[in-house]
Scaffold this active site. Structure first.
Site, PDB file in Angstrom:
ATOM      1  N   CYS A  72     -61.728 -40.133  10.818  1.00 49.34           N
ATOM      2  CA  CYS A  72     -63.124 -39.724  11.003  1.00 49.34           C
ATOM      3  C   CYS A  72     -63.782 -39.763   9.627  1.00 49.34           C
ATOM      4  O   CYS A  72     -63.272 -40.422   8.716  1.00 49.34           O
ATOM      5  CB  CYS A  72     -63.232 -38.363  11.695  1.00 49.34           C
ATOM      6  SG  CYS A  72     -62.558 -36.956  10.796  1.00 49.34           S
TER       7      CYS A  72
ATOM      8  N   HIS B 119     -41.078 -33.329   3.741  1.00 50.05           N
ATOM      9  CA  HIS B 119     -40.960 -31.863   3.775  1.00 50.05           C
ATOM     10  C   HIS B 119     -41.538 -31.231   5.034  1.00 50.05           C
ATOM     11  O   HIS B 119     -41.047 -30.195   5.484  1.00 50.05           O
ATOM     12  CB  HIS B 119     -41.680 -31.260   2.564  1.00 50.05           C
ATOM     13  CG  HIS B 119     -40.998 -31.557   1.263  1.00 50.05           C
ATOM     14  ND1 HIS B 119     -41.358 -30.962   0.077  1.00 50.05           N
ATOM     15  CD2 HIS B 119     -39.972 -32.403   0.953  1.00 50.05           C
ATOM     16  CE1 HIS B 119     -40.586 -31.415  -0.901  1.00 50.05           C
ATOM     17  NE2 HIS B 119     -39.742 -32.304  -0.394  1.00 50.05           N
TER      18      HIS B 119
ATOM     19  N   ASP C 291     -63.432 -41.724  15.344  1.00 48.84           N
ATOM     20  CA  ASP C 291     -64.805 -41.599  15.832  1.00 48.84           C
ATOM     21  C   ASP C 291     -65.625 -42.735  15.215  1.00 48.84           C
ATOM     22  O   ASP C 291     -65.082 -43.665  14.600  1.00 48.84           O
ATOM     23  CB  ASP C 291     -65.372 -40.198  15.560  1.00 48.84           C
ATOM     24  CG  ASP C 291     -65.595 -39.919  14.079  1.00 48.84           C
ATOM     25  OD1 ASP C 291     -65.303 -40.791  13.239  1.00 48.84           O
ATOM     26  OD2 ASP C 291     -66.072 -38.811  13.751  1.00 48.84           O
TER      27      ASP C 291
ATOM     28  N   HIS D 133     -36.006 -27.425   5.082  1.00 47.36           N
ATOM     29  CA  HIS D 133     -37.349 -27.566   5.653  1.00 47.36           C
ATOM     30  C   HIS D 133     -37.391 -27.233   7.136  1.00 47.36           C
ATOM     31  O   HIS D 133     -38.447 -26.885   7.666  1.00 47.36           O
ATOM     32  CB  HIS D 133     -37.881 -28.978   5.400  1.00 47.36           C
ATOM     33  CG  HIS D 133     -37.939 -29.326   3.955  1.00 47.36           C
ATOM     34  ND1 HIS D 133     -38.773 -28.681   3.070  1.00 47.36           N
ATOM     35  CD2 HIS D 133     -37.229 -30.231   3.224  1.00 47.36           C
ATOM     36  CE1 HIS D 133     -38.597 -29.183   1.857  1.00 47.36           C
ATOM     37  NE2 HIS D 133     -37.668 -30.119   1.914  1.00 47.36           N
TER      38      HIS D 133
ATOM     39  N   THR E 291     -64.207 -37.354   7.343  1.00 49.70           N
ATOM     40  CA  THR E 291     -63.414 -36.620   6.350  1.00 49.70           C
ATOM     41  C   THR E 291     -61.925 -36.580   6.663  1.00 49.70           C
ATOM     42  O   THR E 291     -61.131 -36.232   5.781  1.00 49.70           O
ATOM     43  CB  THR E 291     -63.882 -35.154   6.285  1.00 49.70           C
ATOM     44  OG1 THR E 291     -63.699 -34.576   7.588  1.00 49.70           O
ATOM     45  CG2 THR E 291     -65.346 -35.055   5.866  1.00 49.70           C
TER      46      THR E 291
HETATM   47  C1  RB5 Z   1     -69.231 -37.369  11.876  1.00 48.74           C
HETATM   48  O1  RB5 Z   1     -70.474 -37.412  11.262  1.00 48.74           O
HETATM   49  C2  RB5 Z   1     -68.295 -36.458  11.095  1.00 48.74           C
HETATM   50  O2  RB5 Z   1     -68.673 -35.129  11.254  1.00 48.74           O
HETATM   51  C3  RB5 Z   1     -66.859 -36.674  11.526  1.00 48.74           C
HETATM   52  O3  RB5 Z   1     -66.522 -38.003  11.378  1.00 48.74           O
HETATM   53  C4  RB5 Z   1     -65.782 -35.917  10.767  1.00 48.74           C
HETATM   54  O4  RB5 Z   1     -65.943 -36.058   9.391  1.00 48.74           O
HETATM   55  C5  RB5 Z   1     -65.563 -34.513  11.159  1.00 48.74           C
HETATM   56  O5  RB5 Z   1     -64.649 -33.848  10.661  1.00 48.74           O
END
Ligand code: RB5
Length: 148
Positions: free
Chosen positions: A65, A98, A8, A133, A67
């Site tokens: 993204c 694994h 994203d 596994h 996170t």
């Molecule tokens: C975008 O602001 C953020 O929410 C997205 O990149 C991501 O971290 C969502 O899991």
């Protein structure tokens, strides 16, 4: 190796580095976007990459993204996929060995570029160990778990 890649807007800068590094390493990269800084919805890109891996068009998927978490949540809606958020090369090595993970997710706000590159290199280089596994991977599907 053919690798499907997507991000994203939050993941775009790291995606660009991963793309350049993968191509420099001789891989073919199928880039599903995003291609600009405009705010977009991470599931759109997760599902685009997931579809390529499920179809066998790419061996692995890489998603970025903010996170890594949203991407992993979306990709894991595909039963054939095992998407993991990576923070270091140890996680990357062990989840390939694994869990036979096939989608590597990174949080551009969570890990530095060098850490992500090391983790991706370990992810791509590590084979699945199989053996004990296999049974555990089967049991990732709830209907395959039979409790005594
Ligand atoms: C975008 O602001 C953020 O929410 C997205 O990149 C991501 O971290 C969502 O899991």
């Amino acid at each position: 190796m053919i690798i499907a890649l997507g991000s994203d807007h939050a993941g775009l800068p790291l995606k660009q580095v991963l793309l350049a590094t993968l191509e420099a390493g001789g891989h073919t990269v199928l880039d599903s976007g995003t291609f600009g800084e405009a705010s977009v919805d991470y599931p759109d890109f997760a599902h685009a990459v997931a579809a390529k891996v499920v179809a066998g068009e790419a061996r692995f998927g890489v998603l970025v993204c903010g996170t890594g978490i949203g991407m992993a949540l979306a990709a894991n809606r595909h039963p054939e996929l095992r998407a993991v958020v990576l923070h270091n090369s140890t996680e990357a090595r062990l989840t390939r060995a694994h869990n036979d993970a096939n989608i590597a997710c990174f949080g551009s706000r969570m890990v530095g570029v060098e850490v992500a590159l090391d983790a991706l290199a370990a992810f791509l280089a590590t084979p699945y160990e199989g053996g004990r596994h296999d049974r555990r991977l089967q049991k990732l599907s709830p209907e395959k778990v039979f409790l005594a």
